[in-house]
Design a protein around this motif. Structure first.
Motif, PDB file in Angstrom:
ATOM      1  N   LEU A   1     -34.872  47.857  81.322  1.00 52.80           N
ATOM      2  CA  LEU A   1     -35.588  49.041  80.845  1.00 52.80           C
ATOM      3  C   LEU A   1     -37.084  48.791  81.038  1.00 52.80           C
ATOM      4  N   VAL A   2     -37.706  49.619  81.884  1.00 52.14           N
ATOM      5  CA  VAL A   2     -39.136  49.437  82.173  1.00 52.14           C
ATOM      6  C   VAL A   2     -39.947  50.349  81.239  1.00 52.14           C
ATOM      7  N   ALA A   3     -40.898  49.755  80.519  1.00 52.17           N
ATOM      8  CA  ALA A   3     -41.772  50.548  79.642  1.00 52.17           C
ATOM      9  C   ALA A   3     -42.836  51.187  80.526  1.00 52.17           C
ATOM     10  N   VAL A   4     -42.733  52.496  80.745  1.00 52.53           N
ATOM     11  CA  VAL A   4     -43.688  53.151  81.639  1.00 52.53           C
ATOM     12  C   VAL A   4     -44.672  54.011  80.851  1.00 52.53           C
ATOM     13  N   SER A   5     -45.961  53.831  81.176  1.00 56.62           N
ATOM     14  CA  SER A   5     -46.991  54.576  80.441  1.00 56.62           C
ATOM     15  C   SER A   5     -47.612  55.655  81.326  1.00 56.62           C
ATOM     16  N   GLY A   6     -47.337  55.596  82.625  1.00 58.78           N
ATOM     17  CA  GLY A   6     -47.989  56.532  83.548  1.00 58.78           C
ATOM     18  C   GLY A   6     -49.160  55.878  84.259  1.00 58.78           C
ATOM     19  N   GLY A   7     -49.532  54.678  83.828  1.00 53.70           N
ATOM     20  CA  GLY A   7     -50.629  53.932  84.466  1.00 53.70           C
ATOM     21  C   GLY A   7     -50.142  53.193  85.711  1.00 53.70           C
ATOM     22  N   LYS A   8     -51.097  52.588  86.430  1.00 53.72           N
ATOM     23  CA  LYS A   8     -50.773  51.946  87.711  1.00 53.72           C
ATOM     24  C   LYS A   8     -49.796  50.781  87.574  1.00 53.72           C
TER      25      LYS A   8
ATOM     26  N   TYR B   1     -54.206  63.218  77.082  1.00 57.95           N
ATOM     27  CA  TYR B   1     -53.860  61.938  77.722  1.00 57.95           C
ATOM     28  C   TYR B   1     -52.341  61.766  77.790  1.00 57.95           C
ATOM     29  N   SER B   2     -51.661  62.052  76.678  1.00 57.45           N
ATOM     30  CA  SER B   2     -50.196  61.893  76.670  1.00 57.45           C
ATOM     31  C   SER B   2     -49.541  62.916  77.592  1.00 57.45           C
ATOM     32  N   GLU B   3     -50.068  64.149  77.555  1.00 59.72           N
ATOM     33  CA  GLU B   3     -49.479  65.192  78.416  1.00 59.72           C
ATOM     34  C   GLU B   3     -49.561  64.801  79.883  1.00 59.72           C
ATOM     35  N   LYS B   4     -50.763  64.365  80.286  1.00 58.00           N
ATOM     36  CA  LYS B   4     -50.991  64.004  81.691  1.00 58.00           C
ATOM     37  C   LYS B   4     -50.140  62.803  82.077  1.00 58.00           C
ATOM     38  N   SER B   5     -50.119  61.786  81.220  1.00 55.39           N
ATOM     39  CA  SER B   5     -49.390  60.560  81.593  1.00 55.39           C
ATOM     40  C   SER B   5     -47.886  60.829  81.657  1.00 55.39           C
ATOM     41  N   LYS B   6     -47.407  61.692  80.740  1.00 54.72           N
ATOM     42  CA  LYS B   6     -45.966  62.023  80.761  1.00 54.72           C
ATOM     43  C   LYS B   6     -45.602  62.724  82.071  1.00 54.72           C
ATOM     44  N   GLU B   7     -46.498  63.626  82.505  1.00 54.91           N
ATOM     45  CA  GLU B   7     -46.238  64.347  83.762  1.00 54.91           C
ATOM     46  C   GLU B   7     -46.135  63.393  84.942  1.00 54.91           C
ATOM     47  N   LYS B   8     -47.027  62.385  84.968  1.00 52.86           N
ATOM     48  CA  LYS B   8     -47.021  61.415  86.075  1.00 52.86           C
ATOM     49  C   LYS B   8     -45.701  60.649  86.088  1.00 52.86           C
ATOM     50  N   VAL B   9     -45.253  60.255  84.906  1.00 54.04           N
ATOM     51  CA  VAL B   9     -44.014  59.468  84.823  1.00 54.04           C
ATOM     52  C   VAL B   9     -42.816  60.333  85.238  1.00 54.04           C
TER      53      VAL B   9
ATOM     54  N   ILE C   1     -51.044  52.531  98.405  1.00 55.77           N
ATOM     55  CA  ILE C   1     -50.286  52.416  99.666  1.00 55.77           C
ATOM     56  C   ILE C   1     -48.937  53.134  99.550  1.00 55.77           C
ATOM     57  N   LYS C   2     -48.287  52.994  98.380  1.00 58.41           N
ATOM     58  CA  LYS C   2     -46.969  53.618  98.223  1.00 58.41           C
ATOM     59  C   LYS C   2     -47.067  55.089  97.774  1.00 58.41           C
ATOM     60  N   LYS C   3     -48.274  55.600  97.703  1.00 53.42           N
ATOM     61  CA  LYS C   3     -48.522  56.993  97.284  1.00 53.42           C
ATOM     62  C   LYS C   3     -47.895  57.301  95.920  1.00 53.42           C
ATOM     63  N   ILE C   4     -48.094  56.404  94.992  1.00 57.56           N
ATOM     64  CA  ILE C   4     -47.606  56.630  93.616  1.00 57.56           C
ATOM     65  C   ILE C   4     -48.773  57.230  92.835  1.00 57.56           C
ATOM     66  N   ASP C   5     -48.521  58.405  92.277  1.00 56.76           N
ATOM     67  CA  ASP C   5     -49.570  59.105  91.560  1.00 56.76           C
ATOM     68  C   ASP C   5     -49.576  58.618  90.110  1.00 56.76           C
ATOM     69  N   TYR C   6     -50.654  57.934  89.708  1.00 57.71           N
ATOM     70  CA  TYR C   6     -50.704  57.390  88.335  1.00 57.71           C
ATOM     71  C   TYR C   6     -51.911  57.946  87.594  1.00 57.71           C
ATOM     72  N   ILE C   7     -51.905  57.785  86.266  1.00 60.55           N
ATOM     73  CA  ILE C   7     -53.039  58.277  85.479  1.00 60.55           C
ATOM     74  C   ILE C   7     -54.140  57.210  85.492  1.00 60.55           C
ATOM     75  N   ILE C   8     -55.340  57.644  85.854  1.00 61.84           N
ATOM     76  CA  ILE C   8     -56.443  56.680  85.969  1.00 61.84           C
ATOM     77  C   ILE C   8     -57.106  56.489  84.599  1.00 61.84           C
ATOM     78  N   ASP C   9     -57.154  57.565  83.801  1.00 65.53           N
ATOM     79  CA  ASP C   9     -57.814  57.470  82.484  1.00 65.53           C
ATOM     80  C   ASP C   9     -57.128  56.431  81.615  1.00 65.53           C
ATOM     81  N   GLU C  10     -57.946  55.752  80.819  1.00 63.17           N
ATOM     82  CA  GLU C  10     -57.402  54.822  79.829  1.00 63.17           C
ATOM     83  C   GLU C  10     -57.054  55.634  78.577  1.00 63.17           C
TER      84      GLU C  10
END
Ligand code: Q46
Ligand code: ZN
Ligand code: ZN
Length: 314
Positions: A51-58, A86-94, A212-221
């Motif tokens: 189970l990977v804990a994903v936050s939407g970050g790189k 922040y949560s809305e944006k990061s959830k969308e990325k994930v 390189i892999k074109k993974i769209d992540y949230i840049i904001d902390e």
């Protein structure tokens, strides 16, 4: 500069290894470093469920992508902390990443369960958001992983994170923390194994991997993050790294290879009881999570029930 593998034009130079790579060979390098970490610490096997804990970050999205590319059975877990935009944006990325790759993603939302985000919960129990958040995230991750039958929880901590934590722990001689700074915490009773497969990669490398892999992540902390100390340790290590490439690596790997054995005490068997409220293992009568939720006038069992619902949807 030429790629050291194929002599084509290089896209990235890794100073600490004095190596330049083209895009394809950089990806190969990332895979190799991650596999090395997994094998060295026997983090998990190809047959186990992760189970990977994903936050939407790189880091966490790169980790998920690397594990899948290497053929591991990795599902994602996103905890919606209710931190506004922040949560809305990061959830969308994930969600976007999971949909694109058709991967299984579990979501637990604090706002949906309690109608409150982490800031409000922290205010109610008079703690800083990050300490409340840490307790809640650890509790949810462990319970979800255990109830849904995962063998390990993987997080995206990288070399910069681990070296900065190590520096902080040494500066303050936090022996209890130093003892557990290996990239694996083995399973113990009701606690699921926790691993950090990216500890051999820097944050520049995980960002490069995503680009390189074109993974769209949230840049904001996360806007709640005010950990000035950890930032200061990272900056100090960057100064040293610039002057002497490889410093971070020598510091952390050296600790793992040579230092930790002098610090690790004989493992004492800690008596665990069952929390009187939620039944989860704890050293006290009531676990730290339930105590926190009690103080915030929230029912801690609501989380357990949401995880039960996830289980029934399996
Ligand atoms: S998410 Fe939670 Fe972090 Fe935000 S509130 Fe603090 S701990 S900074 S990794
Ligand atoms: Zn190449
Ligand atoms: Zn409890």
């Amino acid at each position: 500069m030429k790629c050291i593998k194929c002599k084509n034009e290089a896209s990235i130079y890794i100073r600490r290894h004095n190596s330049a790579f083209c895009k394809d060979h950089f990806i190969e390098y990332v895979f190799h470093q991650t596999e090395k970490a997994i094998k060295q610490y026997k983090m998990f096997t190809q047959d186990e469920k992760i189970l990977v804990a994903v936050s939407g970050g790189k880091d966490s999205l790169a980790l998920w992508d690397i594990l899948i590319s290497l053929g591991y059975k990795a599902d994602g877990m996103y905890i919606d902390l209710g931190i506004g935009e922040y949560s809305e944006k990061s959830k969308e990325k994930v969600k976007k990443y999971a949909n694109k790759k058709a991967l299984k993603l579990h979501i637990i939302s604090l706002k949906e369960i309690y109608g409150l985000g982490i800031e409000e919960i922290a205010k109610r129990n008079k703690k800083v958001p990050c300490s409340t958040c840490g307790v809640i995230k650890r509790y949810i991750m462990n319970l979800t992983a255990r109830e849904l039958g995962y063998n390990a929880i993987a997080t995206g901590h990288n070399l910069d994170d681990e070296a900065a934590t190590l520096l902080g722990n040494i500066l303050h001689w936090q022996i209890d923390y130093l003892e557990v700074q290996e990239p694996i915490h083995k399973e113990e009773g009701y606690f699921v194994r926790k691993v950090k497969p990216l500890y051999r990669l820097t944050e520049i490398e995980t960002s490069a991997y995503c680009i390189i892999k074109k993974i769209d992540y949230i840049i904001d902390e996360c806007p709640m993050s005010h950990d000035a100390r950890s930032l200061m340790y990272k900056e100090s290590l960057n100064i040293l790294e610039n002057k002497s490439p490889g410093t971070k690596e020598h510091f952390y790997y050296g600790f793992l290879e040579k230092g930790i054995k002098y610090i690790k005490r004989q493992e004492e068997k800690i008596e665990l009881k069952n929390c009187q409220i939620c039944g989860e293992p704890t050293t006290k009568d009531i676990c730290v999570f339930c105590k926190q939720m009690e103080k915030a006038h929230l029912n801690s069992l609501d989380i357990k029930n949401s995880i039960e619902r996830l289980k029934s949807q399996q």
